[in-house]
Design an enzyme around this catalytic site. Structure first.
Site, mmCIF file in Angstrom:
data_model
loop_
_atom_site.group_PDB
_atom_site.id
_atom_site.type_symbol
_atom_site.label_atom_id
_atom_site.label_comp_id
_atom_site.label_asym_id
_atom_site.label_seq_id
_atom_site.Cartn_x
_atom_site.Cartn_y
_atom_site.Cartn_z
ATOM 1 N N GLU A 29 -9.902 11.106 -5.252
ATOM 2 C CA GLU A 29 -8.581 11.120 -4.607
ATOM 3 C C GLU A 29 -7.999 12.526 -4.596
ATOM 4 O O GLU A 29 -6.910 12.741 -4.082
ATOM 5 C CB GLU A 29 -7.612 10.136 -5.273
ATOM 6 C CG GLU A 29 -6.556 9.643 -4.274
ATOM 7 C CD GLU A 29 -5.306 9.050 -4.893
ATOM 8 O OE1 GLU A 29 -5.229 8.926 -6.121
ATOM 9 O OE2 GLU A 29 -4.392 8.723 -4.115
ATOM 10 N N HIS B 223 0.832 -1.192 0.000
ATOM 11 C CA HIS B 223 0.000 0.000 0.000
ATOM 12 C C HIS B 223 0.871 1.249 0.000
ATOM 13 O O HIS B 223 0.618 2.204 -0.739
ATOM 14 C CB HIS B 223 -0.925 -0.046 1.234
ATOM 15 C CG HIS B 223 -1.936 1.045 1.255
ATOM 16 N ND1 HIS B 223 -2.133 1.839 2.338
ATOM 17 C CD2 HIS B 223 -2.796 1.492 0.312
ATOM 18 C CE1 HIS B 223 -3.088 2.715 2.068
ATOM 19 N NE2 HIS B 223 -3.500 2.523 0.853
ATOM 20 N N HIS C 55 -11.190 11.823 -0.060
ATOM 21 C CA HIS C 55 -10.424 10.682 0.444
ATOM 22 C C HIS C 55 -9.445 11.106 1.534
ATOM 23 O O HIS C 55 -9.347 10.471 2.584
ATOM 24 C CB HIS C 55 -9.708 10.013 -0.744
ATOM 25 C CG HIS C 55 -8.720 8.970 -0.353
ATOM 26 N ND1 HIS C 55 -7.372 9.114 -0.571
ATOM 27 C CD2 HIS C 55 -8.872 7.785 0.256
ATOM 28 C CE1 HIS C 55 -6.751 8.035 -0.113
ATOM 29 N NE2 HIS C 55 -7.625 7.220 0.392
ATOM 30 N N HIS D 18 1.271 4.054 -3.210
ATOM 31 C CA HIS D 18 1.040 5.494 -3.074
ATOM 32 C C HIS D 18 2.308 6.313 -3.359
ATOM 33 O O HIS D 18 2.219 7.529 -3.488
ATOM 34 C CB HIS D 18 0.468 5.814 -1.691
ATOM 35 C CG HIS D 18 -1.009 5.558 -1.609
ATOM 36 N ND1 HIS D 18 -1.945 6.420 -2.125
ATOM 37 C CD2 HIS D 18 -1.706 4.513 -1.109
ATOM 38 C CE1 HIS D 18 -3.159 5.924 -1.921
ATOM 39 N NE2 HIS D 18 -3.041 4.765 -1.311
ATOM 40 N N HIS E 290 -9.555 10.076 5.657
ATOM 41 C CA HIS E 290 -8.439 9.453 6.387
ATOM 42 C C HIS E 290 -8.144 10.248 7.664
ATOM 43 O O HIS E 290 -7.921 9.682 8.727
ATOM 44 C CB HIS E 290 -7.179 9.423 5.512
ATOM 45 C CG HIS E 290 -7.013 8.139 4.756
ATOM 46 N ND1 HIS E 290 -6.198 7.118 5.170
ATOM 47 C CD2 HIS E 290 -7.569 7.710 3.592
ATOM 48 C CE1 HIS E 290 -6.252 6.121 4.302
ATOM 49 N NE2 HIS E 290 -7.071 6.452 3.332
ATOM 50 N N HIS F 99 -7.769 -0.140 -4.678
ATOM 51 C CA HIS F 99 -8.457 -0.164 -3.381
ATOM 52 C C HIS F 99 -9.696 -1.063 -3.427
ATOM 53 O O HIS F 99 -10.005 -1.752 -2.457
ATOM 54 C CB HIS F 99 -8.820 1.255 -2.940
ATOM 55 C CG HIS F 99 -7.605 2.070 -2.571
ATOM 56 N ND1 HIS F 99 -6.964 2.900 -3.451
ATOM 57 C CD2 HIS F 99 -6.905 2.148 -1.413
ATOM 58 C CE1 HIS F 99 -5.922 3.455 -2.853
ATOM 59 N NE2 HIS F 99 -5.861 3.017 -1.616
ATOM 60 N N HIS G 84 -12.772 2.486 2.896
ATOM 61 C CA HIS G 84 -12.633 2.256 1.455
ATOM 62 C C HIS G 84 -13.852 1.576 0.856
ATOM 63 O O HIS G 84 -14.137 1.755 -0.328
ATOM 64 C CB HIS G 84 -11.306 1.571 1.129
ATOM 65 C CG HIS G 84 -10.222 2.598 0.954
ATOM 66 N ND1 HIS G 84 -10.084 3.323 -0.206
ATOM 67 C CD2 HIS G 84 -9.311 3.087 1.817
ATOM 68 C CE1 HIS G 84 -9.111 4.206 -0.058
ATOM 69 N NE2 HIS G 84 -8.614 4.082 1.166
#
Ligand SMILES: [Cu+2]
Length: 671
Positions: free
Chosen positions: A345, A211, A360, A215, A364, A241, A400
């Site tokens: 995103e 992950h 997004h 990114h 988080h 995702h 997600h």
């Protein structure tokens, strides 16, 4: 003549990809620079010490794309305007991110490797370690002169971001007493917490490392003004995702847990989470008790987040979005998903980013700061604010799933594929079989098991006596090797793309899952091109070659050894390190066996491939294109990711064409 040209072409390709002595030198320098990341540059690396003592960026401004920028940067860093050395770098924090991007742009804009590396040594010496590490790693992954350079696995560079506090403490004791030690690491939580049954998945060091690497290959802050444009990056964000959530659901099913519930901004989060981990500076990762509600943060509220989300739902429902210059972009074609991914995103895109906000990212942060929203107690960031720790928290998958439902809403509005779009006239898939590694293995059965991974902590601290081995062992899901044997008939010589998916046969209630309900939850296993000859073809493909997974990454020690031996088999300029850990390709299953459907579809290569001159052999060599796309140019497979299961399936009977074959398989876990 033609053959000679082809041979010259192949040799040129091989030469361009081959590594040379300069490459080995650069690879070694990169390794040295990321060792003992929390400590000053170690005295036993003379190359680094020499640069540290002699290099002054201000004397070389002409060797950067923007010398002025370097001047300001050096001034700000040396005047204490950047994050302090012992503060925690948090990519979700706007100021930290701005500082990191500042450094990244300087490293990325260095005109040659030496300038890049010298500047990196300077930054390593003056900046917060993880801020430096992040900017440096992204630069290594994107600079043309760093192609093929292997970064050691993230869990060896910053083990504290992957391991629990008790393990780190024992390791430190072992270092201080110079004792060889093997420390077993348990998953967090206790048997009283049902979520603990699937902790082996979310807390797997490989999945966290995947992950975080993904990114870095596709940073959400990437600007289109950088030379590299990333093809379908919005769609990749969705798909990677989406597949992670589907994989998590499959693990839940095998552990008698229902599918993960999407988060709701106004509903409590039933499951708490205690990471049991500590940052390098001694601060503890915050834990979240059961039943917490979302709270507003001083700089954005839950309502803001909902409004952004409503605007996204609105464009999905309308089926179009207006670009900044006023032109209308329709979402009802295959590109719609990419646009939505960009918006969700909050990537650098053509639409009004103020209007859509940062759904997004905000989500988080809201989750991460839930226990200290006002920052009254100065609580450090939670696991959700680092890509290398986020999946440990089961709420990551809940978040997600919530976001995935937006993409689902969009896909459900698209018209189902027609027979013409699904079929490959002239090609029939006659039979599919899964064969295990041994001769006497049961057909159509895959065996999973838990193995043990050893993580070497030798890199964590400088001056650990050479012979002291400090290792951590963790349990990891794995599976016995297997291959697919596919029999297909073609009416003429042709080329196709084989697409393989896995879907659980029964849901949590024990009811058979229909394709109408189950198409969204399928797990992609592989996608590869084939040449078919007229008549019967037997296609054999090892599970290991899966286009969504990568092999175990090389450890620090293995990279060092490969460099010392100049073993070119480990280095290749086109090699990608992004991808799902191969060990996790197959869901765990159950000791008595769990039923799955393996679905194989062969589509027309010539209709699907969008890169001219992309031959079957070349496409087959692209690794991990499934979740990680390509770093440059176009993704060769032009079909939407997840095709043909990404759109609604109104009727199973009409959906299944002759170029598809679904077979029942069993996944058994060895105890
Ligand atoms: Cu992510």
């Amino acid at each position: 003549m033609k053959l000679a040209l082809v041979l010259i072409g192949l040799c040129a390709l091989a030469a361009a990809d081959a590594v040379d002595d300069t490459f080995y030198k650069h690879q070694t320098q990169v390794l040295h620079l990321v060792e003992h990341i929390y400590e000053p540059i170690s005295s036993h690396y003379e190359d680094l010490i020499y640069i540290k003592k002699t290099y002054d960026p201000l004397q070389h401004l002409d060797l950067f794309k923007d010398g002025e920028q370097v001047k300001h940067f050096v001034h700000d860093v040396t005047h204490g305007k950047f994050l302090a050395h012992d503060e925690i770098f948090n990519i979700f924090h706007p100021q930290h991110r701005r500082q990191m991007i500042y450094l990244f742009e300087i490293l990325y804009g260095a005109k040659d490797f030496d300038t890049f590396f010298n500047m990196a040594v300077w930054a390593r010496d003056h900046m917060s370690p993880r801020m430096f590490l992040y900017a440096f790693s992204v630069a290594v992954l994107h600079r043309a002169d760093c192609k093929g350079i292997t970064l050691p696995p993230a869990y060896e560079i910053t083990p504290d971001m992957f391991l629990t506090t008790d393990v780190m403490r024992k390791a430190y004791q072992a270092k201080m007493t110079a004792q060889k030690t093997v420390i077993p690491m348990k998953f967090t939580g206790s048997i009283k917490n049902p979520e603990q049954r699937v902790a082996y998945f979310g807390e797997d060091i490989g999945i966290n490392s995947h992950h975080s690497h993904w990114h870095m290959d596709f940073p959400f802050w990437w600007k289109r003004s950088y030379d590299i444009t990333k093809d379908r990056r919005g769609e990749l964000f969705f798909y990677m995702h989406h597949q992670m959530v589907n994989r998590f659901d499959a693990e839940r099913l095998s552990n008698f847990l229902p599918q993960v519930e999407p988060l709701d901004w106004h509903h409590e989060i039933e499951e708490g989470f205690a990471p049991a981990a500590m940052y390098f500076n001694g601060q503890e990762f915050p834990m979240r008790p059961d039943g917490m509600h979302f709270h507003d943060l001083p700089w954005f509220t839950v309502k803001d987040t909902e409004e952004y989300e409503d605007r996204i739902r609105d464009i999905i429902a309308k089926g179009y979005v207006k670009a900044k210059d006023g032109h209308v972009v329709f979402l009802n074609g295959t590109e719609g998903i990419d646009v939505l991914g960009l918006v969700v995103e909050s990537l650098d895109h053509d639409f009004n980013s103020h209007y859509f906000g940062r759904l997004h990212l905000n989500a988080h942060v809201l989750l991460s700061k839930i226990t200290d929203p006002e920052q009254k107690f100065g609580t450090p960031p939670g696991v959700m604010e680092h890509f290398e720790t986020a999946t440990r928290d089961p709420a990551f998958f809940r978040l997600h799933k919530h976001i995935d439902n937006l993409f689902k809403m969009h896909k459900e509005m698209l018209s189902p594929y027609t027979k013409e779009e699904l079929d490959f006239p002239g090609v029939i898939v006659d039979a599919v079989k899964v064969v295990g590694k041994s001769e006497d293995s049961t057909a159509n059965q895959i065996v999973t098991f838990f193995d043990e991974s050893h993580i070497n902590l030798g890199n964590m601290w400088a001056h650990t006596p050479e012979k002291v081995g400090i290792e951590v062992t963790t349990k990891r899901l794995n599976h016995e090797s297997f291959k697919y044997v596919i029999t297909a008939t073609a009416d003429k010589d042709t080329e196709g793309i084989v697409r393989i998916f896995l879907s659980p046969t029964y849901n949590w209630f024990g009811q058979e899952i229909t394709l109408q309900d189950g198409h969204w939850g399928v797990i992609e296993m592989d996608r590869f091109p084939v040449k078919l000859t007229a008549g019967e073809n037997v296609i054999t493909r090892s599970g290991k070659k899966s286009v969504v997974t990568i092999d175990e990454p090389m450890s620090f020690a293995e990279i060092h050894k490969a460099v010392a031996d100049k073993d070119a088999t480990h280095f290749h300029k086109e090699f990608r390190h992004c991808g799902f850990p191969h060990r996790l390709l197959v869901p765990k299953g159950r000791p008595e066996g769990m039923h799955y459907k393996l679905m194989v579809v062969i589509t027309d290569y010539h209709k699907d491939v969008v890169v001219p001159d992309m031959d079957v052999e070349h496409m087959d060599k692209l690794q991990s294109v499934g979740y990680c796309g390509v770093m440059e140019g176009k993704i060769p497979d032009g079909k939407p990711m997840g095709f043909p299961f990404d759109r609604p399936v109104p009727c199973e009977e009409t959906f299944i064409t002759k170029n598809m074959k679904f077979v029942d398989i069993t996944v058994k876990t060895r105890v």
